[in-house]
Design an enzyme around this catalytic site. Structure first.
Site, PDB file in Angstrom:
ATOM      1  N   TYR A 152       0.747  -1.194  -0.045  1.00  0.00           N
ATOM      2  CA  TYR A 152      -0.145   0.199   0.018  1.00  0.00           C
ATOM      3  C   TYR A 152       1.005   1.224  -0.028  1.00  0.00           C
ATOM      4  CZ  TYR A 152      -4.079  -2.863   1.125  1.00  0.00           C
ATOM      5  OH  TYR A 152      -4.985  -4.043   1.149  1.00  0.00           O
ATOM      6  N   SER A 153       0.487   2.051  -0.654  1.00  0.00           N
ATOM      7  CA  SER A 153       1.283   3.629  -0.849  1.00  0.00           C
ATOM      8  C   SER A 153       0.870   3.989   0.617  1.00  0.00           C
ATOM      9  CB  SER A 153       0.801   4.516  -2.088  1.00  0.00           C
ATOM     10  OG  SER A 153       1.044   3.825  -3.359  1.00  0.00           O
ATOM     11  N   GLU A 183       3.565   4.779 -10.615  1.00  0.00           N
ATOM     12  CA  GLU A 183       3.372   3.807  -9.442  1.00  0.00           C
ATOM     13  C   GLU A 183       1.852   3.315  -9.621  1.00  0.00           C
ATOM     14  OE1 GLU A 183       5.113   3.325  -5.401  1.00  0.00           O
ATOM     15  OE2 GLU A 183       3.032   3.928  -4.882  1.00  0.00           O
ATOM     16  N   TYR A 221      -1.049  -0.150 -10.014  1.00  0.00           N
ATOM     17  CA  TYR A 221      -1.278  -1.361  -9.436  1.00  0.00           C
ATOM     18  C   TYR A 221      -2.576  -1.943  -9.899  1.00  0.00           C
ATOM     19  CZ  TYR A 221      -3.767   2.010  -6.564  1.00  0.00           C
ATOM     20  OH  TYR A 221      -4.488   3.281  -6.245  1.00  0.00           O
TER      21      TYR A 221
END
Length: 412
Positions: free
Chosen positions: A187-188, A410, A412
């Site tokens: 998780y960011s 980034e 996902y």
């Protein structure tokens, strides 16, 4: 024998072609070095004690110390206790001048990313540590699709991170298919290094509850729900959660405080940018006081009820220096783009502001993209189209931005 021992010690201390370095630690986490060029060592006998006592040939405080060629050192030594400061010399006291502007600045974690260092892998997935859930809250309206929550975890002592990094969360239990422990989910991080409560010991995450809805019944199928996201979104305060990390080197703020930044996010991809913006526009840090660039956020969500952290961003707009922060929302189900009148997505906002976007990057700005991986193809197609319309070679342009470390992705 004493003299020979001294010669032997000094001789083996300096090898051919090697400079002499004397490390000195000043304060916490700061190291300085007094360095002497090898030519000077050779000219003085390659380490043999040929320099008379008191000679400054190997190390001259006037040149390499704090006196910086003022001639003050020898004057002070010669005068001894009778030395008098020259007329007009300023004496620095602990109190700043009356005309100075005093700014508060929390600073005890500023060393984390200095001198090329980063806090990485305090814990690894095969040896996780325990974090404790302090609080969680739904941050979208009831009529917005899905469930997105802001989650605050207390980290173990000395586990730190910087803005733009990510944290691994390890779900409890065993995967019924592989018969092994569930794989960690990344998780960011959505907070600054100081955390939401500014004690430097918490981390915040922005988590969408992963659910699968049967297309025939329209109902959620609990057998296909996301294991980790549901664990986090259902956990109660006090719950212990295994975590690992931090990791990440690509989504970091620019080193120069004068660099412009562009942030493009969809949904929970807003997480790292919340950390960026709190650091640059809200917290009393040196980073905020020194920031001389501009920040531009483009956030895409389906409905206005799904605008994440809007109240915080509104406060930032009021708090920011005039003209230093711009925020554009792309609310796909409620807004129309200027190209074909269809739904407005983040790529349309970029296209409608193409000149500003390209000019900023050509002037050295950094751009960051974060969200579902499906966001990137239409963005790249849009940018390529704009480039061609303006007679630019898109591949060359993109390659240049990447090689200059201006392009950060980034997904996902």
């Amino acid at each position: 024998m004493i003299k020979l021992s001294f010669i032997f010690f000094v001789t083996i201390g300096f090898q051919s072609g090697e400079s002499f370095h004397h490390p000195t630690t000043v304060g916490r986490g700061v190291t300085t070095k007094l360095s002497v060029h090898e030519d000077r060592i050779k000219s003085s006998g390659c380490g043999l004690p040929l320099v008379p006592p008191g000679n400054c040939e190997l190390f001259d405080p006037e040149k390499e110390g704090l006196h910086q060629g003022t001639g003050d050192l020898m004057c002070r030594i010669s005068a001894g206790s009778s030395y008098i400061l020259p007329k007009g010399t300023s004496i620095v006291t602990s109190a700043p001048p009356a005309s100075a502007e005093i700014l508060d600045a929390q600073h005890w974690l500023e060393h984390l990313d200095q001198n090329g260092n980063l806090p990485l892998n305090f814990a690894k997935p095969n040896a996780p540590v325990i974090a404790t859930l302090l609080a969680r809250s739904r941050i979208i309206s009831e009529d917005a699709p899905g469930d997105i929550q802001h989650i605050v975890l207390r980290l173990p002592k000395d586990m730190h991170y910087v803005e733009g990094q990510s944290l691994s969360v390890l779900p409890k239990g065993v995967d019924p298919v592989t018969k092994k422990k569930y794989a960690p989910r990344l998780y960011s991080i959505a907070s600054t290094r100081y955390g939401d409560i500014l004690d430097g010991n918490t981390v915040s995450l922005c988590v969408r509850r992963a659910e699968y809805y049967d297309p025939n019944t329209g109902l959620a199928d609990p057998s296909k729900k996301g294991i980790c996201s549901n664990m986090l979104c259902d956990a109660m305060p006090g719950t212990e959660i295994e975590v690992a990390g931090p990791v990440g080197k690509t989504m970091l703020l620019p080193k120069s405080p004068n660099t412009d930044i562009i942030m493009v996010a969809t949904g929970t991809g807003i997480a790292p940018f919340r950390g960026f913006m709190h650091r640059l526009f809200m917290e009393n840090t040196v980073a905020r006081h020194m920031f001389g660039g501009t920040a531009w956020l483009i956030l895409g969500v389906p409905t206005s009820g799904g605008l994440l952290y809007k109240e915080e961003f509104d406060a930032m707009l009021k708090n920011a220096r005039s003209g230093s922060l711009k925020i554009d929302y792309a609310i796909s189900r409620e807004m129309r783009n200027q190209m074909d009148g269809g739904k407005l997505y983040v790529q349309h906002v970029i296209a409608q502001n193409a000149k500003v976007f390209f000019d900023k990057l050509d002037s050295g700005a950094c751009v960051y993209f974060c969200g579902l991986k499906g966001m990137m193809p239409p963005i790249l197609e849009t940018l390529e189209k704009v480039a061609k319309e303006n007679g630019l070679d898109w591949e060359t342009k993109l390659k240049s931005w990447k090689s200059n470390h201006q392009w950060h992705v980034e997904v996902y």
